[in-house]
Design an enzyme around this catalytic site. Structure first.
Site, PDB file in Angstrom:
ATOM      1  N   SER A 123       0.823  -1.208   0.000  1.00 22.17           N
ATOM      2  CA  SER A 123       0.000   0.000   0.000  1.00 22.17           C
ATOM      3  C   SER A 123       0.858   1.259   0.000  1.00 22.17           C
ATOM      4  O   SER A 123       0.347   2.343  -0.257  1.00 22.17           O
ATOM      5  CB  SER A 123      -0.908   0.004   1.218  1.00 22.17           C
ATOM      6  N   HIS A 145      -1.508  -2.305  -6.809  1.00 22.30           N
ATOM      7  CA  HIS A 145      -2.163  -1.967  -5.537  1.00 22.30           C
ATOM      8  C   HIS A 145      -3.686  -2.046  -5.687  1.00 22.30           C
ATOM      9  O   HIS A 145      -4.289  -1.197  -6.357  1.00 22.30           O
ATOM     10  CB  HIS A 145      -1.709  -0.553  -5.123  1.00 22.30           C
ATOM     11  N   GLU A 157      -4.022   0.510  -8.671  1.00 21.28           N
ATOM     12  CA  GLU A 157      -2.988   1.536  -8.862  1.00 21.28           C
ATOM     13  C   GLU A 157      -1.729   0.788  -9.298  1.00 21.28           C
ATOM     14  O   GLU A 157      -1.274  -0.108  -8.591  1.00 21.28           O
ATOM     15  CB  GLU A 157      -2.785   2.241  -7.511  1.00 21.28           C
ATOM     16  N   ASN A 195      -2.741   6.499  -1.105  1.00 18.88           N
ATOM     17  CA  ASN A 195      -2.532   6.633   0.335  1.00 18.88           C
ATOM     18  C   ASN A 195      -1.846   7.941   0.729  1.00 18.88           C
ATOM     19  O   ASN A 195      -1.937   8.362   1.876  1.00 18.88           O
ATOM     20  CB  ASN A 195      -1.774   5.425   0.880  1.00 18.88           C
TER      21      ASN A 195
HETATM   22  N1  3HC Z   1     -16.268  -8.966  -0.649  1.00 19.05           N
HETATM   23  C1  3HC Z   1     -17.172  -8.995  -1.645  1.00 19.05           C
HETATM   24  N2  3HC Z   1     -18.257  -8.193  -1.692  1.00 19.05           N
HETATM   25  C2  3HC Z   1     -18.428  -7.349  -0.662  1.00 19.05           C
HETATM   26  C3  3HC Z   1     -17.551  -7.283   0.426  1.00 19.05           C
HETATM   27  C4  3HC Z   1     -16.435  -8.154   0.409  1.00 19.05           C
HETATM   28  N3  3HC Z   1     -15.521  -8.160   1.376  1.00 19.05           N
HETATM   29  N4  3HC Z   1     -17.998  -6.337   1.272  1.00 19.05           N
HETATM   30  C5  3HC Z   1     -19.122  -5.834   0.747  1.00 19.05           C
HETATM   31  N5  3HC Z   1     -19.386  -6.436  -0.421  1.00 19.05           N
HETATM   32  C6  3HC Z   1     -20.497  -6.190  -1.325  1.00 19.05           C
HETATM   33  C7  3HC Z   1     -21.757  -6.650  -0.680  1.00 19.05           C
HETATM   34  O1  3HC Z   1     -21.985  -8.027  -0.954  1.00 19.05           O
HETATM   35  C8  3HC Z   1     -22.792  -5.761  -1.320  1.00 19.05           C
HETATM   36  O2  3HC Z   1     -23.179  -6.259  -2.570  1.00 19.05           O
HETATM   37  P1  3HC Z   1     -24.679  -6.810  -2.719  1.00 19.05           P
HETATM   38  O3  3HC Z   1     -25.570  -5.715  -2.244  1.00 19.05           O
HETATM   39  O4  3HC Z   1     -24.802  -7.099  -4.165  1.00 19.05           O
HETATM   40  O5  3HC Z   1     -24.722  -8.002  -1.854  1.00 19.05           O
HETATM   41  C9  3HC Z   1     -22.045  -4.463  -1.611  1.00 19.05           C
HETATM   42  O6  3HC Z   1     -20.639  -4.784  -1.521  1.00 19.05           O
HETATM   43  C10 3HC Z   1     -22.371  -3.424  -0.595  1.00 19.05           C
HETATM   44  O7  3HC Z   1     -22.143  -3.970   0.684  1.00 19.05           O
HETATM   45  P2  3HC Z   1     -23.061  -3.707   1.962  1.00 19.05           P
HETATM   46  O8  3HC Z   1     -24.474  -3.516   1.528  1.00 19.05           O
HETATM   47  O9  3HC Z   1     -22.763  -4.769   2.968  1.00 19.05           O
HETATM   48  O10 3HC Z   1     -22.488  -2.405   2.646  1.00 19.05           O
HETATM   49  P3  3HC Z   1     -22.233  -0.984   2.044  1.00 19.05           P
HETATM   50  O11 3HC Z   1     -23.236  -0.573   1.027  1.00 19.05           O
HETATM   51  O12 3HC Z   1     -22.040  -0.168   3.242  1.00 19.05           O
HETATM   52  O13 3HC Z   1     -20.834  -1.131   1.283  1.00 19.05           O
HETATM   53  C11 3HC Z   1     -18.501  -1.054   1.189  1.00 19.05           C
HETATM   54  C12 3HC Z   1     -19.713  -1.638   1.898  1.00 19.05           C
HETATM   55  C13 3HC Z   1     -18.444  -1.582  -0.240  1.00 19.05           C
HETATM   56  C14 3HC Z   1     -17.287  -1.552   1.956  1.00 19.05           C
HETATM   57  C15 3HC Z   1     -18.639   0.511   1.192  1.00 19.05           C
HETATM   58  O14 3HC Z   1     -18.892   0.963   2.491  1.00 19.05           O
HETATM   59  C16 3HC Z   1     -17.410   1.206   0.669  1.00 19.05           C
HETATM   60  O15 3HC Z   1     -17.200   1.333  -0.522  1.00 19.05           O
HETATM   61  N6  3HC Z   1     -16.575   1.698   1.601  1.00 19.05           N
HETATM   62  C17 3HC Z   1     -15.316   2.350   1.257  1.00 19.05           C
HETATM   63  C18 3HC Z   1     -14.281   1.312   1.017  1.00 19.05           C
HETATM   64  C19 3HC Z   1     -12.957   1.933   0.697  1.00 19.05           C
HETATM   65  O16 3HC Z   1     -12.751   3.130   0.700  1.00 19.05           O
HETATM   66  N7  3HC Z   1     -12.000   1.042   0.420  1.00 19.05           N
HETATM   67  C20 3HC Z   1     -10.631   1.466   0.182  1.00 19.05           C
HETATM   68  C21 3HC Z   1      -9.861   1.288   1.452  1.00 19.05           C
HETATM   69  S1  3HC Z   1      -8.224   1.860   1.259  1.00 19.05           S
HETATM   70  C22 3HC Z   1      -7.417   0.541   0.651  1.00 19.05           C
HETATM   71  O17 3HC Z   1      -7.908  -0.548   0.492  1.00 19.05           O
HETATM   72  C23 3HC Z   1      -6.003   0.812   0.305  1.00 19.05           C
HETATM   73  C24 3HC Z   1      -5.071   0.279   1.337  1.00 19.05           C
HETATM   74  O18 3HC Z   1      -3.779   0.458   0.823  1.00 19.05           O
HETATM   75  C25 3HC Z   1      -5.182   0.968   2.694  1.00 19.05           C
END
Ligand code: 3HC
Length: 289
Positions: A123, A145, A157, A195
């Site tokens: 990351s 990434h 990325e 990040n």
């Molecule tokens: N795997 C597969 N599908 C998933 C999942 C997982 N781990 N988590 C959630 N989903 C799917 C769900 O199944 C759902 O799809 P469906 O409605 O068809 O079943 C859909 O995503 C939405 O999930 P939820 O209804 O449970 O919940 P939300 O609508 O709140 O969405 C979220 C959850 C997708 C995590 C949303 O809150 C989101 O986009 N959050 C931001 C995530 C983000 O910013 N990620 C980047 C983090 S930084 C990073 O990774 C970089 C690293 O270097 C730090």
């Protein structure tokens, strides 16, 4: 962009949240995937999660039952690195520790002397620095990434190290597209683009909380509703892991040589207390109930 990635088999090293997600996306996209982890327990958990998420995708009519079975059949779970020898690319997704990663990469470079691409899902650690561990293979070493949750987030990325050759980049861009992702290039500076921008925002949310400007839930609500973010920064910090956020801030402070990237004392304190976020059931917010 070339669509000629020449990749049939993807090796994934690390079966945690990121590695498991990358493997699943690869298999669903039609690639053979070999998932490596030294822990057989971790592999079993990864396989169980794949079964659950693919069943959910069928339920949601995002794929047929036959497609889900075919994707499962394309995944092999192994705990010996030698089984990765047929992979055209290996994507590393293990702990964010430069020394541990370099140790792994030097073993991979010794074993796999062909044209296999070696990619890191780091990351924030410099790709040029990690590539110093692979000797002559530095030209086929690259950053790839992904974002959590990998099956949902569209971005990859793609980060070139100083020695990455163009052919490697072209193949990884084409592979990312074939995995249904949007690949966006970034240069090799600490934190890359994602990040470098995300983590200072999260860090600032901790300062905002620490200084009593607002309660955590209000900080998150303001950022969610005011900026159309799917999660507020403090909830997102819990989701990513507070230890990971602290570590990335340290990498930024050191790599960009600027104290303004130092981790907020409150973030550090929560990490010291073992409140790491979702994975420990308590971070900024309490998930125990
Ligand atoms: N795997 C597969 N599908 C998933 C999942 C997982 N781990 N988590 C959630 N989903 C799917 C769900 O199944 C759902 O799809 P469906 O409605 O068809 O079943 C859909 O995503 C939405 O999930 P939820 O209804 O449970 O919940 P939300 O609508 O709140 O969405 C979220 C959850 C997708 C995590 C949303 O809150 C989101 O986009 N959050 C931001 C995530 C983000 O910013 N990620 C980047 C983090 S930084 C990073 O990774 C970089 C690293 O270097 C730090």
């Amino acid at each position: 962009m070339s669509t000629d990635h020449g990749i049939n088999t993807i090796g994934v090293i690390g079966s945690g949240q990121m590695g498991g997600g990358i493997a699943q996306v690869g298999a669903v996209s039609g690639f053979s995937v070999v998932v490596f982890d030294q822990s057989t327990d971790a592999l079993a958990k990864c396989q169980a999660l794949h079964d659950k998420l693919l069943a959910r995708a069928v339920e949601k009519e995002r794929m047929t039952a036959d497609e889900a079975t075919a994707a499962k059949d394309r995944m092999t779970y192994v705990s010996d690195l030698n089984y990765l020898s047929d992979s055209d690319i290996v994507i590393e997704a293990i702990i964010e520790n430069a020394d541990i990663k370099k140790d792994l990469f030097s073993k991979l470079a010794e074993k796999f002397t062909g044209n296999q691409i070696i990619a890191s899902n780091t990351s924030s650690i410099s790709i040029t620095d990690l590539a110093t561990s692979v000797g002559d293979a530095a030209d086929r070493f690259i950053g790839m990434h992904f974002f959590n949750p990998v099956p949902v987030m569209k971005l990859v990325e793609v980060i070139n190290g100083l020695a990455t050759r163009q052919e490697t980049t072209d193949r990884v861009l084409a592979l990312s597209t074939a995995m249904g992702k949007v690949a966006v290039p970034a240069n090799d500076r600490a934190g890359f683009v994602s990040n470098r921008i995300l983590m200072p925002m999260i860090n600032e949310a901790f300062y905002t909380w620490m200084e009593g400007v607002a309660q955590p839930e209000h900080i998150d609500e303001i950022m969610k509703l005011g900026m159309a973010h799917p999660m507020g920064p403090l909830r997102l910090a819990d989701f990513i892991g507070l230890d990971t956020c602290e570590h990335i801030m340290e990498v930024l402070a050191e790599g960009l040589n600027n104290p303004r990237y130092r981790a907020c004392p409150l973030l550090k304190q929560l990490v010291t207390a073992g409140r790491l976020g979702n994975k420990t059931g308590h971070g900024v917010f309490d998930y125990s109930k």
